[in-house]
Design a protein around this motif. Structure first.
Motif, PDB file in Angstrom:
ATOM      1  N   LEU A  19       0.864  -1.189  -0.255  1.00 41.86           N
ATOM      2  CA  LEU A  19      -0.004  -0.300  -0.319  1.00 41.86           C
ATOM      3  C   LEU A  19       0.806   1.335   0.139  1.00 41.86           C
ATOM      4  O   LEU A  19       0.122   2.334  -0.474  1.00 41.86           O
ATOM      5  CB  LEU A  19      -1.304   0.218   1.192  1.00 41.86           C
ATOM      6  N   ALA A  20       2.113   1.398   1.239  1.00 36.23           N
ATOM      7  CA  ALA A  20       2.481   2.246   0.764  1.00 36.23           C
ATOM      8  C   ALA A  20       3.527   2.861  -0.626  1.00 36.23           C
ATOM      9  O   ALA A  20       3.492   3.361  -0.953  1.00 36.23           O
ATOM     10  CB  ALA A  20       4.195   2.372   1.793  1.00 36.23           C
ATOM     11  N   GLU A  21       3.698   1.355  -0.975  1.00 32.60           N
ATOM     12  CA  GLU A  21       4.768   1.627  -2.316  1.00 32.60           C
ATOM     13  C   GLU A  21       3.844   2.499  -3.594  1.00 32.60           C
ATOM     14  O   GLU A  21       3.830   3.292  -4.097  1.00 32.60           O
ATOM     15  CB  GLU A  21       4.655   0.594  -3.095  1.00 32.60           C
ATOM     16  N   GLN A  22       2.433   1.629  -3.225  1.00 30.62           N
ATOM     17  CA  GLN A  22       1.279   2.145  -4.521  1.00 30.62           C
ATOM     18  C   GLN A  22       1.462   3.877  -4.279  1.00 30.62           C
ATOM     19  O   GLN A  22       0.974   4.293  -5.475  1.00 30.62           O
ATOM     20  CB  GLN A  22       0.203   1.855  -4.077  1.00 30.62           C
ATOM     21  N   GLN A  23       1.062   4.591  -3.157  1.00 26.41           N
ATOM     22  CA  GLN A  23       0.495   5.879  -2.779  1.00 26.41           C
ATOM     23  C   GLN A  23       2.205   6.380  -3.330  1.00 26.41           C
ATOM     24  O   GLN A  23       1.938   7.673  -3.467  1.00 26.41           O
ATOM     25  CB  GLN A  23       0.990   5.978  -0.929  1.00 26.41           C
ATOM     26  N   ILE A  24       2.884   6.407  -3.186  1.00 25.23           N
ATOM     27  CA  ILE A  24       4.508   6.564  -3.486  1.00 25.23           C
ATOM     28  C   ILE A  24       4.382   6.716  -4.894  1.00 25.23           C
ATOM     29  O   ILE A  24       4.892   7.900  -5.161  1.00 25.23           O
ATOM     30  CB  ILE A  24       5.722   5.904  -3.248  1.00 25.23           C
ATOM     31  N   LYS A  25       4.053   5.461  -5.655  1.00 25.28           N
ATOM     32  CA  LYS A  25       4.227   5.918  -7.046  1.00 25.28           C
ATOM     33  C   LYS A  25       3.083   6.998  -7.365  1.00 25.28           C
ATOM     34  O   LYS A  25       3.020   6.932  -8.134  1.00 25.28           O
ATOM     35  CB  LYS A  25       3.439   4.224  -7.921  1.00 25.28           C
ATOM     36  N   GLN A  26       1.679   7.167  -6.664  1.00 24.05           N
ATOM     37  CA  GLN A  26       0.744   7.383  -7.146  1.00 24.05           C
ATOM     38  C   GLN A  26       1.230   8.856  -6.756  1.00 24.05           C
ATOM     39  O   GLN A  26       0.850   9.690  -7.996  1.00 24.05           O
ATOM     40  CB  GLN A  26      -0.553   7.555  -6.155  1.00 24.05           C
ATOM     41  N   LEU A  27       1.657   9.261  -5.599  1.00 23.01           N
ATOM     42  CA  LEU A  27       2.265  10.848  -4.995  1.00 23.01           C
ATOM     43  C   LEU A  27       3.495  11.265  -6.515  1.00 23.01           C
ATOM     44  O   LEU A  27       3.243  11.972  -6.871  1.00 23.01           O
ATOM     45  CB  LEU A  27       3.031  11.014  -4.161  1.00 23.01           C
ATOM     46  N   GLU A  28       4.555  10.139  -7.031  1.00 25.59           N
ATOM     47  CA  GLU A  28       5.338  10.254  -8.235  1.00 25.59           C
ATOM     48  C   GLU A  28       4.315  10.964  -9.056  1.00 25.59           C
ATOM     49  O   GLU A  28       5.075  11.875  -9.914  1.00 25.59           O
ATOM     50  CB  GLU A  28       6.083   9.302  -8.619  1.00 25.59           C
ATOM     51  N   GLN A  29       3.636  10.380  -9.886  1.00 22.19           N
ATOM     52  CA  GLN A  29       2.780  10.073 -10.554  1.00 22.19           C
ATOM     53  C   GLN A  29       2.234  11.808 -11.116  1.00 22.19           C
ATOM     54  O   GLN A  29       2.073  12.333 -12.137  1.00 22.19           O
ATOM     55  CB  GLN A  29       1.144   9.521 -11.110  1.00 22.19           C
TER      56      GLN A  29
END
Length: 630
Positions: free
Chosen positions: A414-424
């Protein structure tokens, strides 16, 4: 009283500062003897350097020949050198889009040749280009990026010249202390290595700094010393800058005889060099001198020349309209005074709006980026915490290992998905800001076109397409909108078909020069430049070149969405050279196939012993070069 502030071009290659050579003898040697390719390229280079400070048009001609031969021989190092010279030549003529494209090519060729020295020089020239355009912070970035490499490779003259350019950028940003600091560093390098050119330029920089401070006595001391050295070196390019400032300062001091002497010398030198930037400097000196002498009609005449030559450069245009307004008020030309007052206000507002918009956009991107980076860092820390807790729990509670491992894994994912989303999201913010900037720029261009010239079918089609992509249209209006677009497409196709198959009357009656000039005048985005006297040659070849120019300009408008297109026509005793350069979107030459129009051009040119070469990069515009034997 408002002044023309004069940005100065200082960065020149040490190779360009070679001792004067007998250029005529080199040209004779080139024409009389059969030389191999390597010696011919070297000879083109020597001739280019010989003309460098004295004849901009011949510099362009021989640098272009040298580049063409270097490309045929696949010599990347010489391609980098000639591209760099052409890039700097375009800076002097204020053709900034062409300069940027040439300098980017120079860096690419230098990288292929694995020559860090050439790459450093070309990068520093990009800084000079931004300095000339008033983009001082961007210029500083280019200069400071190459300074460590120049110093480590002991490129002492380039190092000293780049330090001087840093001083100019700081002076333009009103940081005189920093400007003088870098100027003194350059003087130290020049004296240590016995480099005469940086010594001369450092005097000029100091004079320019004191000129900006209105300390005219100090300005005169340094400028007169620099003027003497430039005379000894017969450096016309430097003399234009020095005589301009000397003329303006003497005019402000009331010494009109001396001011007139230097202003006339500046104008004579600018006419010899033929560069638009040099002519603007000379005319601006005349404008201020005549104004101070209360010769308002003459002052208005020189300012009018500047306005008619180029009213698109916002900085020059604002100062020009200021004097045109002021002189016409004094001369009781109320209608002209009112017109130029409106223009002055409009240009001033454009500059203010653009600066404010750019500043706000940069601040917004920076703020949002920093905010996202903080959140990403916090999530990364949380991720590390989950990993640590998982390890402790697994060691302490072996019986619950499976469940805890599963929870830990889920939270990490979940944390990795949030990081990826924020980078996008961060990337989207930057892209949105770029699109907003592009939209604002397009609105300014559209407004200017609407107010200044009549509507052309291709411009109407482009504007409607843009409106369609950015607007929400009701379903019931979609058919009407599509029919209008379809009608425009058919009209444009029909006009192009008719024009393509009918011989232009002006081409038949007056020749290629007049036909290209008339064609470019009919297109607001296009400008026509030529350096040779007008003369006729084989009608069939004139038609081939006209068709090439027509197709290339049409492609730039239709496919590249260019807002500035430059058409150059040059010739010597044996060859005709046609060049079309645009600032459009460009394309990838490795993946994009040429269309029927380009292939038809190649076929027609080959029939007459000609060729066409096209250079393009996505986002950096396109340049097409046509060569045809006389």
């Amino acid at each position: 009283m408002k002044k023309f502030v004069c940005p100065v071009l200082f960065l020149l290659s040490s190779l360009l500062q070679a001792q004067p050579v007998n250029v005529d003898s080199l040209v004779s040697l080139l024409n009389m003897q059969e030389l191999d390719s390597e010696k011919t390229i070297q000879l083109y280079w020597d001739i280019t350097l010989g003309y460098r400070n004295n004849d901009i048009n011949k510099t362009y001609l021989y640098a272009k020949k040298g580049l063409n031969l270097s490309e045929q021989e696949h010599n990347d190092l010489w391609c980098a050198r000639f591209s760099r010279i052409l890039g700097f030549n375009y800076i002097q003529t204020s053709e900034y889009d062409s300069s940027f494209l040439r300098l980017q090519n120079a860096i690419a060729f230098a990288d292929k040749a694995d020559d860090k020295r050439e790459e450093n020089i070309a990068t520093a020239y990009l800084g000079t280009l931004h300095l000339q355009q008033g983009k001082y912070e961007q210029a500083l970035k280019y200069f400071t990026d190459v300074l460590p490499s120049l110093e480590s490779l002991q490129q002492n003259e380039h190092y000293a010249n780049t330090l001087l350019n840093v001083a100019i950028a700081y002076k333009s940003l009103r940081n005189s202390d920093k400007a003088l600091e870098y100027c003194e560093k350059a003087v130290e390098i020049a004296e240590k290595n016995n480099l005469p050119y940086p010594k001369m330029v450092s005097l000029e920089v100091k004079g320019d700094i004191y000129y900006a401070k209105h300390q005219y006595d100090s300005t005169m001391v340094y400028m007169l010393k620099a003027y003497e050295i430039a005379h000894q070196r017969k450096d016309k390019s430097r003399l234009v800058t020095e005589t301009q400032i000397l003329a303006i300062v003497y005019a402000y001091m009331g010494e009109y005889d001396k001011a007139e002497k230097y202003a006339n010398e500046c104008l004579e030198l600018a006419n010899e060099l033929g560069g638009r930037y040099q002519l603007f400097m000379a005319w601006s000196a005349m404008v201020q001198l005549k104004f101070r002498q209360k010769q308002y009609k003459e002052s208005e005449s020189y300012a009018d020349k500047m306005w008619k030559t180029d009213s698109t450069e916002l900085f020059w245009a604002m100062n020009t309209t200021y004097y045109l307004c002021h002189t016409n008020i004094i001369l009781n030309n109320s209608q002209k005074a009112g017109y130029f007052f409106d223009k002055y206000t409009e240009i001033r507002d454009k500059i203010s709006d653009k600066e404010l918009y750019d500043s706000l956009a940069d601040m917004e991107v920076k703020y949002e980026t920093e905010k996202k980076e903080i959140r990403i860092a916090a999530l990364e820390e949380k991720q590390k915490l989950y990993i640590g807790l998982g390890v402790v729990i697994v060691v302490a509670l072996l019986l619950g290992m499976g469940l805890l491992f599963y929870r830990h894994r889920s939270k990490r994912k979940l944390a990795e998905q949030q990081i990826k989303q924020l980078e996008q999201e961060k990337e989207l913010i930057a892209a949105r800001s770029a699109l907003d900037a592009e939209k604002a720029e397009r609105e300014i261009i559209a407004r200017d076109l609407h107010d200044g010239v009549g509507a052309m079918l291709s411009v109407v089609k482009n504007n409607m397409s843009i409106m369609k992509s950015y607007s929400v249209i009701e379903n019931k209006e979609t058919d009407h909108f599509n029919k209008a677009l379809d009608g425009l497409d058919k009209s444009i196709a029909e006009l192009r078909r008719v024009a393509h198959h009918i011989m232009p009357a002006v081409l038949m009656e007056k020749g290629l020069f007049a036909a290209l000039d008339d064609f470019c005048r009919s297109i607001p985005e296009a400008e026509f430049h030529f350096t040779e006297p007008e003369r006729r040659f084989v009608p069939e070849k004139e038609l081939v070149l006209y068709r090439c120019a027509y197709e290339l300009v049409s492609n730039a408008l239709r496919h590249a969405k260019a807002t500035r297109i430059e058409v150059h026509l040059n010739m010597d005793e044996e060859m005709v050279y046609l060049s079309v350069v645009d600032n459009g979107c460009g394309f990838d030459q490795q993946t994009t196939s040429m269309g029927m129009g380009i292939n038809n051009m190649r076929t027609r040119l080959a029939a007459f012993g000609g060729r066409i070469d096209i250079y393009s990069e996505i986002g950096n515009g396109t340049e097409a070069n046509v060569e045809l034997k006389m």
